[in-house]
Design a protein around this motif. Structure first.
Motif, PDB file in Angstrom:
ATOM      1  N   TYR A 135      -0.056  -0.638 -18.553  1.00 57.24           N
ATOM      2  CA  TYR A 135       0.431   0.297 -17.550  1.00 57.24           C
ATOM      3  C   TYR A 135       0.798  -0.469 -16.289  1.00 57.24           C
ATOM      4  O   TYR A 135       0.185  -1.494 -15.969  1.00 57.24           O
ATOM      5  CB  TYR A 135      -0.631   1.351 -17.222  1.00 57.24           C
ATOM      6  N   VAL A 136       1.789   0.024 -15.567  1.00 57.38           N
ATOM      7  CA  VAL A 136       2.255  -0.608 -14.330  1.00 57.38           C
ATOM      8  C   VAL A 136       1.339  -0.195 -13.181  1.00 57.38           C
ATOM      9  O   VAL A 136       1.084   0.992 -12.983  1.00 57.38           O
ATOM     10  CB  VAL A 136       3.708  -0.189 -14.020  1.00 57.38           C
ATOM     11  N   LEU A 137       0.860  -1.178 -12.439  1.00 59.15           N
ATOM     12  CA  LEU A 137       0.086  -0.895 -11.231  1.00 59.15           C
ATOM     13  C   LEU A 137       1.052  -0.662 -10.066  1.00 59.15           C
ATOM     14  O   LEU A 137       2.052  -1.373  -9.930  1.00 59.15           O
ATOM     15  CB  LEU A 137      -0.832  -2.065 -10.892  1.00 59.15           C
ATOM     16  N   PRO A 138       0.776   0.324  -9.216  1.00 60.79           N
ATOM     17  CA  PRO A 138       1.635   0.546  -8.050  1.00 60.79           C
ATOM     18  C   PRO A 138       1.619  -0.669  -7.123  1.00 60.79           C
ATOM     19  O   PRO A 138       0.679  -1.474  -7.138  1.00 60.79           O
ATOM     20  CB  PRO A 138       0.983   1.749  -7.354  1.00 60.79           C
ATOM     21  N   GLU A 139       2.632  -0.768  -6.304  1.00 62.92           N
ATOM     22  CA  GLU A 139       2.715  -1.879  -5.360  1.00 62.92           C
ATOM     23  C   GLU A 139       1.472  -1.909  -4.477  1.00 62.92           C
ATOM     24  O   GLU A 139       1.018  -0.877  -3.976  1.00 62.92           O
ATOM     25  CB  GLU A 139       3.957  -1.727  -4.479  1.00 62.92           C
ATOM     26  N   GLY A 140       0.899  -3.087  -4.331  1.00 62.86           N
ATOM     27  CA  GLY A 140      -0.297  -3.262  -3.512  1.00 62.86           C
ATOM     28  C   GLY A 140      -1.604  -3.114  -4.274  1.00 62.86           C
ATOM     29  O   GLY A 140      -2.657  -3.468  -3.773  1.00 62.86           O
ATOM     30  N   TYR A 141      -1.556  -2.588  -5.492  1.00 64.49           N
ATOM     31  CA  TYR A 141      -2.748  -2.447  -6.323  1.00 64.49           C
ATOM     32  C   TYR A 141      -2.906  -3.713  -7.157  1.00 64.49           C
ATOM     33  O   TYR A 141      -1.925  -4.361  -7.519  1.00 64.49           O
ATOM     34  CB  TYR A 141      -2.630  -1.239  -7.259  1.00 64.49           C
ATOM     35  N   GLU A 142      -4.160  -4.056  -7.471  1.00 68.85           N
ATOM     36  CA  GLU A 142      -4.399  -5.270  -8.250  1.00 68.85           C
ATOM     37  C   GLU A 142      -5.708  -5.177  -9.018  1.00 68.85           C
ATOM     38  O   GLU A 142      -6.589  -4.381  -8.691  1.00 68.85           O
ATOM     39  CB  GLU A 142      -4.433  -6.489  -7.347  1.00 68.85           C
ATOM     40  N   VAL A 143      -5.802  -6.017 -10.034  1.00 68.40           N
ATOM     41  CA  VAL A 143      -7.050  -6.195 -10.762  1.00 68.40           C
ATOM     42  C   VAL A 143      -7.709  -7.431 -10.166  1.00 68.40           C
ATOM     43  O   VAL A 143      -7.087  -8.484 -10.059  1.00 68.40           O
ATOM     44  CB  VAL A 143      -6.801  -6.393 -12.278  1.00 68.40           C
ATOM     45  N   ALA A 144      -8.952  -7.267  -9.740  1.00 71.64           N
ATOM     46  CA  ALA A 144      -9.676  -8.377  -9.122  1.00 71.64           C
ATOM     47  C   ALA A 144     -11.149  -8.293  -9.497  1.00 71.64           C
ATOM     48  O   ALA A 144     -11.632  -7.252  -9.935  1.00 71.64           O
ATOM     49  CB  ALA A 144      -9.513  -8.340  -7.606  1.00 71.64           C
ATOM     50  N   GLU A 145     -11.839  -9.396  -9.305  1.00 71.90           N
ATOM     51  CA  GLU A 145     -13.262  -9.462  -9.636  1.00 71.90           C
ATOM     52  C   GLU A 145     -14.092  -8.806  -8.540  1.00 71.90           C
ATOM     53  O   GLU A 145     -13.899  -9.068  -7.353  1.00 71.90           O
ATOM     54  CB  GLU A 145     -13.667 -10.919  -9.811  1.00 71.90           C
ATOM     55  N   SER A 146     -15.023  -7.956  -8.976  1.00 70.41           N
ATOM     56  CA  SER A 146     -15.930  -7.293  -8.033  1.00 70.41           C
ATOM     57  C   SER A 146     -17.021  -8.276  -7.613  1.00 70.41           C
ATOM     58  O   SER A 146     -17.178  -9.334  -8.221  1.00 70.41           O
ATOM     59  CB  SER A 146     -16.569  -6.070  -8.690  1.00 70.41           C
ATOM     60  N   ILE A 171      -9.977  -2.383 -10.746  1.00 71.49           N
ATOM     61  CA  ILE A 171      -8.707  -2.126 -10.082  1.00 71.49           C
ATOM     62  C   ILE A 171      -8.997  -1.744  -8.626  1.00 71.49           C
ATOM     63  O   ILE A 171      -9.882  -0.929  -8.352  1.00 71.49           O
ATOM     64  CB  ILE A 171      -7.934  -0.991 -10.781  1.00 71.49           C
ATOM     65  N   TYR A 172      -8.225  -2.343  -7.707  1.00 68.38           N
ATOM     66  CA  TYR A 172      -8.359  -2.067  -6.280  1.00 68.38           C
ATOM     67  C   TYR A 172      -7.027  -1.580  -5.729  1.00 68.38           C
ATOM     68  O   TYR A 172      -5.965  -2.036  -6.165  1.00 68.38           O
ATOM     69  CB  TYR A 172      -8.798  -3.327  -5.527  1.00 68.38           C
ATOM     70  N   ASP A 173      -7.088  -0.644  -4.775  1.00 65.59           N
ATOM     71  CA  ASP A 173      -5.860  -0.122  -4.173  1.00 65.59           C
ATOM     72  C   ASP A 173      -5.376  -1.052  -3.066  1.00 65.59           C
ATOM     73  O   ASP A 173      -5.976  -2.093  -2.805  1.00 65.59           O
ATOM     74  CB  ASP A 173      -6.051   1.316  -3.685  1.00 65.59           C
TER      75      ASP A 173
END
Length: 96
Positions: free
Chosen positions: A47-58, A65-67
Motif C-alpha cells: 500500500y502507498v503511504l501518504p506523503e510525510g508518512y514512514e515506517v520507522a523503528e519504535s 508507521i508514523y505520520d
C-alpha cells in the motif's frame, strides 16, 4: 524528473476465525504475517503511504508507521481497506 519517492508498506489482511458476538475485532490489517491457528491471514499487499508518512523503528525496536508529525499510527479497517489513525487524523491507504 527525479526518481520516484513513493513509499509503500506491506500489510496483511487478517480475520479472526474464532470471533463471535463477544469479540470486538473480527478483521483488520497488520504489518506482520499472522502466525496463529485461529487467524486467517492473506499473503500481504503493498500500500502507498501518504506523503510525510514512514515506517520507522519504535523505541522498543518494532517497525511501526508514523505520520508526518512523528506520531504513531494505528492500523484499522474500513470498507475492507486499511486505514491509519493518528493525532493527525484518519487516512485511507490505496494499493501500490
Amino acid at each position: 524528473m527525479e526518481g520516484d519517492n513513493t513509499k509503500t508498506v506491506k500489510l496483511y489482511k487478517w480475520e479472526n476465525l474464532q470471533a463471535d458476538s463477544g469479540w470486538k475485532v473480527k478483521r483488520g490489517f497488520s504489518m506482520w504475517y499472522c502466525h496463529y491457528d485461529f487467524v486467517d491471514c492473506d499473503e500481504g499487499v503493498e500500500y502507498v503511504l501518504p506523503e510525510g508518512y514512514e515506517v520507522a523503528e519504535s523505541p522498543l525496536g518494532e517497525e511501526l508507521i508514523y505520520d508526518y508529525t512523528g506520531d504513531y499510527c494505528e492500523i484499522s479497517i474500513s470498507h475492507n481497506n486499511p486505514v491509519l489513525y493518528s493525532n493527525a487524523g484518519r487516512v485511507e491507504l490505496v494499493r501500490a
